[in-house]
Design a protein around this motif. Sequence first.
Motif, PDB file in Angstrom:
ATOM      1  N   TRP A 185       2.601  -8.714   5.198  1.00  0.00           N
ATOM      2  CA  TRP A 185       1.519  -8.650   4.218  1.00  0.00           C
ATOM      3  C   TRP A 185       1.943  -9.304   2.903  1.00  0.00           C
ATOM      4  CZ3 TRP A 185       1.450  -5.866  -0.449  1.00  0.00           C
ATOM      5  CH2 TRP A 185       0.211  -5.780  -1.091  1.00  0.00           C
ATOM      6  N   ALA A 186       3.143  -8.972   2.435  1.00  0.00           N
ATOM      7  CA  ALA A 186       3.656  -9.531   1.187  1.00  0.00           C
ATOM      8  C   ALA A 186       3.851 -11.045   1.305  1.00  0.00           C
ATOM      9  CB  ALA A 186       4.969  -8.853   0.797  1.00  0.00           C
ATOM     10  N   ALA A 187       4.374 -11.500   2.449  1.00  0.00           N
ATOM     11  CA  ALA A 187       4.592 -12.937   2.657  1.00  0.00           C
ATOM     12  C   ALA A 187       3.257 -13.680   2.702  1.00  0.00           C
ATOM     13  CB  ALA A 187       5.384 -13.171   3.935  1.00  0.00           C
ATOM     14  N   LEU A 188       2.279 -13.128   3.411  1.00  0.00           N
ATOM     15  CA  LEU A 188       0.960 -13.765   3.462  1.00  0.00           C
ATOM     16  C   LEU A 188       0.325 -13.817   2.075  1.00  0.00           C
ATOM     17  CD1 LEU A 188      -0.560 -12.321   6.758  1.00  0.00           C
ATOM     18  CD2 LEU A 188       0.041 -14.705   6.282  1.00  0.00           C
ATOM     19  N   SER A 228      -3.169   1.004   3.424  1.00  0.00           N
ATOM     20  CA  SER A 228      -1.891   0.476   2.959  1.00  0.00           C
ATOM     21  C   SER A 228      -1.094  -0.144   4.097  1.00  0.00           C
ATOM     22  CB  SER A 228      -1.067   1.591   2.325  1.00  0.00           C
ATOM     23  OG  SER A 228       0.193   1.084   1.905  1.00  0.00           O
ATOM     24  N   THR A 229      -0.482  -1.280   3.801  1.00  0.00           N
ATOM     25  CA  THR A 229       0.426  -1.895   4.763  1.00  0.00           C
ATOM     26  C   THR A 229       1.859  -1.399   4.553  1.00  0.00           C
ATOM     27  OG1 THR A 229       0.718  -3.770   3.275  1.00  0.00           O
ATOM     28  CG2 THR A 229      -0.933  -4.006   5.025  1.00  0.00           C
ATOM     29  N   LEU A 230       2.081  -0.671   3.465  1.00  0.00           N
ATOM     30  CA  LEU A 230       3.416  -0.174   3.157  1.00  0.00           C
ATOM     31  C   LEU A 230       3.822   0.958   4.090  1.00  0.00           C
ATOM     32  CD1 LEU A 230       5.896  -0.207   1.307  1.00  0.00           C
ATOM     33  CD2 LEU A 230       4.655   1.337  -0.227  1.00  0.00           C
ATOM     34  N   HIS A 231       2.866   1.813   4.430  1.00  0.00           N
ATOM     35  CA  HIS A 231       3.174   2.980   5.260  1.00  0.00           C
ATOM     36  C   HIS A 231       1.894   3.510   5.880  1.00  0.00           C
ATOM     37  CE1 HIS A 231       2.895   4.371   0.951  1.00  0.00           C
ATOM     38  NE2 HIS A 231       1.737   4.650   1.478  1.00  0.00           N
ATOM     39  N   ASP A 232       2.013   4.508   6.708  1.00  0.00           N
ATOM     40  CA  ASP A 232       0.870   5.227   7.275  1.00  0.00           C
ATOM     41  C   ASP A 232       0.506   6.315   6.265  1.00  0.00           C
ATOM     42  OD1 ASP A 232      -0.697   7.177   8.559  1.00  0.00           O
ATOM     43  OD2 ASP A 232       0.234   6.800  10.502  1.00  0.00           O
ATOM     44  N   ALA A 233      -0.591   6.120   5.544  1.00  0.00           N
ATOM     45  CA  ALA A 233      -0.967   7.033   4.467  1.00  0.00           C
ATOM     46  C   ALA A 233      -1.152   8.467   4.972  1.00  0.00           C
ATOM     47  CB  ALA A 233      -2.235   6.544   3.774  1.00  0.00           C
ATOM     48  N   GLN A 234      -1.745   8.621   6.148  1.00  0.00           N
ATOM     49  CA  GLN A 234      -1.950   9.967   6.694  1.00  0.00           C
ATOM     50  C   GLN A 234      -0.606  10.660   6.944  1.00  0.00           C
ATOM     51  OE1 GLN A 234      -4.781  11.625   7.126  1.00  0.00           O
ATOM     52  NE2 GLN A 234      -6.145   9.958   6.563  1.00  0.00           N
TER      53      GLN A 234
END
Length: 150
Positions: free
Chosen positions: A16-19, A88-94
């Motif tokens: 996600w960050a690279a894109l 979020s692409t950082l983690h699974d929010a749930q």
Amino acid sequence: MDPAGFAPITGRFVRWAALGAIASMLPRTLRHRMAGVVGNGVLREDGLVELMRAGWSFRRHVLVPPVYTDEQIREVPVPVQVLLGARSTLHDAQAVAARLADITPSWRVEIVPGTGHSLPVEAPDLVAERILTFPRPGGTATPKHSTNNR
């Protein structure tokens, strides 16, 4: 606001960050269109993209934050509010919200629908409202209007 440290950083976030970095090089109109495609609202914020571009010439070591242990989280002595982007692409929010509810039920943890890791850009009014209504040490919320001109 959608912080790292509560779960390992995955390849999904790195992609996600690279894109986002690649898309930030596109002309404005195309970059704004790509913001939705790559799920990165920052790409619509021209000032933030300018700042990001200005930083490209600086050498930096990208640190991967460690995942906090349950004990480290329990030891935080102040009131805490965590806003998580539902997409979020950082983690699974749930999963992060469930973990924090088990470890520190006194923390205010909220999953914000329709937002990702760029939560402050994607829901600025909600973020500002949550900050202003969060209790300060001593138990009071930050005043909505201040007459203090410091």
